[in-house]
Motif scaffolding. Structure first.
Motif, PDB file in Angstrom:
ATOM      1  N   ALA A  28      -6.737  40.041  45.636  1.00 50.92           N
ATOM      2  CA  ALA A  28      -5.912  39.237  44.726  1.00 50.92           C
ATOM      3  C   ALA A  28      -4.792  40.073  44.120  1.00 50.92           C
ATOM      4  CB  ALA A  28      -6.780  38.645  43.617  1.00 50.92           C
ATOM      5  N   ALA A  29      -5.052  41.343  43.870  1.00 48.11           N
ATOM      6  CA  ALA A  29      -4.009  42.238  43.349  1.00 48.11           C
ATOM      7  C   ALA A  29      -2.907  42.441  44.384  1.00 48.11           C
ATOM      8  CB  ALA A  29      -4.621  43.579  42.950  1.00 48.11           C
ATOM      9  N   ILE A  30      -3.279  42.448  45.641  1.00 42.94           N
ATOM     10  CA  ILE A  30      -2.283  42.556  46.709  1.00 42.94           C
ATOM     11  C   ILE A  30      -1.456  41.279  46.774  1.00 42.94           C
ATOM     12  CG2 ILE A  30      -1.991  42.730  49.218  1.00 42.94           C
ATOM     13  CD1 ILE A  30      -4.577  44.486  49.177  1.00 42.94           C
ATOM     14  N   GLU A  31      -2.105  40.137  46.662  1.00 38.79           N
ATOM     15  CA  GLU A  31      -1.406  38.855  46.673  1.00 38.79           C
ATOM     16  C   GLU A  31      -0.417  38.751  45.513  1.00 38.79           C
ATOM     17  OE1 GLU A  31      -0.629  34.753  47.769  1.00 38.79           O
ATOM     18  OE2 GLU A  31      -1.482  36.470  48.840  1.00 38.79           O
ATOM     19  N   ALA A  32      -0.783  39.356  44.372  1.00 35.98           N
ATOM     20  CA  ALA A  32       0.075  39.315  43.180  1.00 35.98           C
ATOM     21  C   ALA A  32       1.120  40.424  43.181  1.00 35.98           C
ATOM     22  CB  ALA A  32      -0.785  39.425  41.925  1.00 35.98           C
ATOM     23  N   HIS A  33       1.171  41.215  44.257  1.00 34.86           N
ATOM     24  CA  HIS A  33       2.143  42.313  44.420  1.00 34.86           C
ATOM     25  C   HIS A  33       1.948  43.417  43.377  1.00 34.86           C
ATOM     26  CE1 HIS A  33       4.146  39.856  47.392  1.00 34.86           C
ATOM     27  NE2 HIS A  33       4.297  38.881  46.511  1.00 34.86           N
ATOM     28  N   ILE A  34       0.728  43.542  42.869  1.00 45.57           N
ATOM     29  CA  ILE A  34       0.392  44.677  42.001  1.00 45.57           C
ATOM     30  C   ILE A  34       0.097  45.895  42.871  1.00 45.57           C
ATOM     31  CG2 ILE A  34      -1.292  45.546  40.332  1.00 45.57           C
ATOM     32  CD1 ILE A  34      -1.597  42.626  39.389  1.00 45.57           C
ATOM     33  N   VAL A  35      -0.553  45.642  43.983  1.00 46.53           N
ATOM     34  CA  VAL A  35      -0.816  46.690  44.977  1.00 46.53           C
ATOM     35  C   VAL A  35       0.048  46.397  46.192  1.00 46.53           C
ATOM     36  CG1 VAL A  35      -2.540  47.722  46.498  1.00 46.53           C
ATOM     37  CG2 VAL A  35      -3.168  47.079  44.155  1.00 46.53           C
ATOM     38  N   THR A  36       0.931  47.358  46.499  1.00 46.84           N
ATOM     39  CA  THR A  36       1.880  47.130  47.600  1.00 46.84           C
ATOM     40  C   THR A  36       1.931  48.276  48.599  1.00 46.84           C
ATOM     41  OG1 THR A  36       3.671  48.076  46.263  1.00 46.84           O
ATOM     42  CG2 THR A  36       3.358  45.680  46.157  1.00 46.84           C
ATOM     43  N   ASP A  37       1.386  49.446  48.229  1.00 45.71           N
ATOM     44  CA  ASP A  37       1.468  50.618  49.097  1.00 45.71           C
ATOM     45  C   ASP A  37       0.320  51.564  48.758  1.00 45.71           C
ATOM     46  OD1 ASP A  37       2.208  51.722  46.658  1.00 45.71           O
ATOM     47  OD2 ASP A  37       4.318  51.969  47.198  1.00 45.71           O
ATOM     48  N   ALA A  38       0.354  52.744  49.362  1.00 51.85           N
ATOM     49  CA  ALA A  38      -0.747  53.685  49.175  1.00 51.85           C
ATOM     50  C   ALA A  38      -0.865  54.154  47.725  1.00 51.85           C
ATOM     51  CB  ALA A  38      -0.563  54.884  50.105  1.00 51.85           C
ATOM     52  N   ASP A  39       0.272  54.424  47.074  1.00 55.07           N
ATOM     53  CA  ASP A  39       0.231  54.915  45.694  1.00 55.07           C
ATOM     54  C   ASP A  39      -0.327  53.868  44.736  1.00 55.07           C
ATOM     55  OD1 ASP A  39       1.251  57.355  46.456  1.00 55.07           O
ATOM     56  OD2 ASP A  39       3.315  56.887  45.883  1.00 55.07           O
ATOM     57  N   SER A  40       0.132  52.631  44.875  1.00 57.32           N
ATOM     58  CA  SER A  40      -0.370  51.589  43.977  1.00 57.32           C
ATOM     59  C   SER A  40      -1.833  51.245  44.293  1.00 57.32           C
ATOM     60  CB  SER A  40       0.511  50.338  44.057  1.00 57.32           C
ATOM     61  OG  SER A  40       0.643  49.872  45.381  1.00 57.32           O
ATOM     62  N   ALA A  41      -2.231  51.368  45.564  1.00 55.87           N
ATOM     63  CA  ALA A  41      -3.645  51.161  45.917  1.00 55.87           C
ATOM     64  C   ALA A  41      -4.508  52.238  45.272  1.00 55.87           C
ATOM     65  CB  ALA A  41      -3.822  51.174  47.431  1.00 55.87           C
ATOM     66  N   ARG A  42      -4.037  53.478  45.340  1.00 47.49           N
ATOM     67  CA  ARG A  42      -4.775  54.578  44.695  1.00 47.49           C
ATOM     68  C   ARG A  42      -4.901  54.330  43.200  1.00 47.49           C
ATOM     69  NH1 ARG A  42      -1.035  58.731  44.757  1.00 47.49           N
ATOM     70  NH2 ARG A  42      -0.441  57.776  42.773  1.00 47.49           N
TER      71      ARG A  42
END
Length: 226
Positions: free
Chosen positions: A30-44
């Motif tokens: 859901a965080a990916i869908e909301a564009h909170i997580v978009t790449d490796a740094d934000s996933a970390r």
């Protein structure tokens, strides 16, 4: 650490343990869908936040205290604390997740005869069963130390979050390994913090996670069940 203890914890932390861990993202999708997580740094950053702000404050201390209750076989408090943990889940999805994995791990404990018969009977009587309660018995039955058990549980959680990120961000394998390496220190810190939290201090104040998880229930395209 004894070899038997290490191999038992490796077994319990393994993604091959048949409890369905791989089918959940715990709000990450859901965080990916909301564009909170978009790449490796934000996933970390997302995974690190979940580790320090959610796992270390609630799930890990709950696991630690449940292990001690299994040691003394305090059946009443085991059931009460299990209910409190279920009530703390931020969404219906997250509650179903811990119940499903708790049920699956209970089947393993009973089928493989982990722990003595009286404790297995207590485990069978707790319904619905949260994953930390079942994991605590499995670790106790293998005579694992509490701090090592918490580290194994936290590493398994991080590894599953990274696996979910690889599939859904998506990320490459090397990026995923960098995240795991970067979170070794935070896992240590999370365990240290969890061991200092008394039962009455356990909390799961994570409003963003709750909102995203609730949104995930009706998300149009999903790979995961949470």
């Amino acid at each position: 650490m004894r070899i038997a203890e290490l191999t038992a914890l490796l077994h319990l932390a393994s993604p091959a343990l048949p409890i369905g861990t791989f089918s959940y993202s715990q709000g990450l999708e859901a965080a990916i869908e909301a564009h909170i997580v978009t790449d490796a740094d934000s996933a970390r950053d997302w995974i690190a936040s979940g580790l320090s702000d959610v796992l270390a404050r609630a799930e890990l201390p709950c696991l630690a205290h449940q292990m001690e209750r299994w040691r003394t076989h305090d059946a009443a408090r085991l059931a009460d604390a299990n209910g409190e943990f279920l009530a703390s889940r931020e969404s219906a999805e997250l509650r179903r997740e811990t119940e499903q994995m708790g049920w699956s791990l209970r089947q393993l404990c009973i089928s493989l005869e982990w722990g003595d018969a009286p404790r297995r009977a207590t485990l069978a009587s707790i319904t619905p069963l949260a994953q930390p309660t079942a994991f605590a018995l499995a670790a106790y039955a293998h005579d694992a130390a509490i701090d090592a058990t918490l580290a194994a549980y936290a590493f398994s959680w991080v590894e599953n979050q990274v696996a979910a990120a690889l599939k859904s961000v998506p990320l490459g394998q090397l990026a995923g390994q960098r995240i795991i390496v970067a979170l070794r220190g935070p896992i240590d810190a999370a365990v240290t913090r969890a061991l200092m939290i008394a039962p009455e201090q356990i909390n799961t104040f994570a409003p963003q996670l709750g909102i995203l998880s609730a949104r995930h229930e009706s998300q149009y395209s999903r790979l995961f069940r949470s």
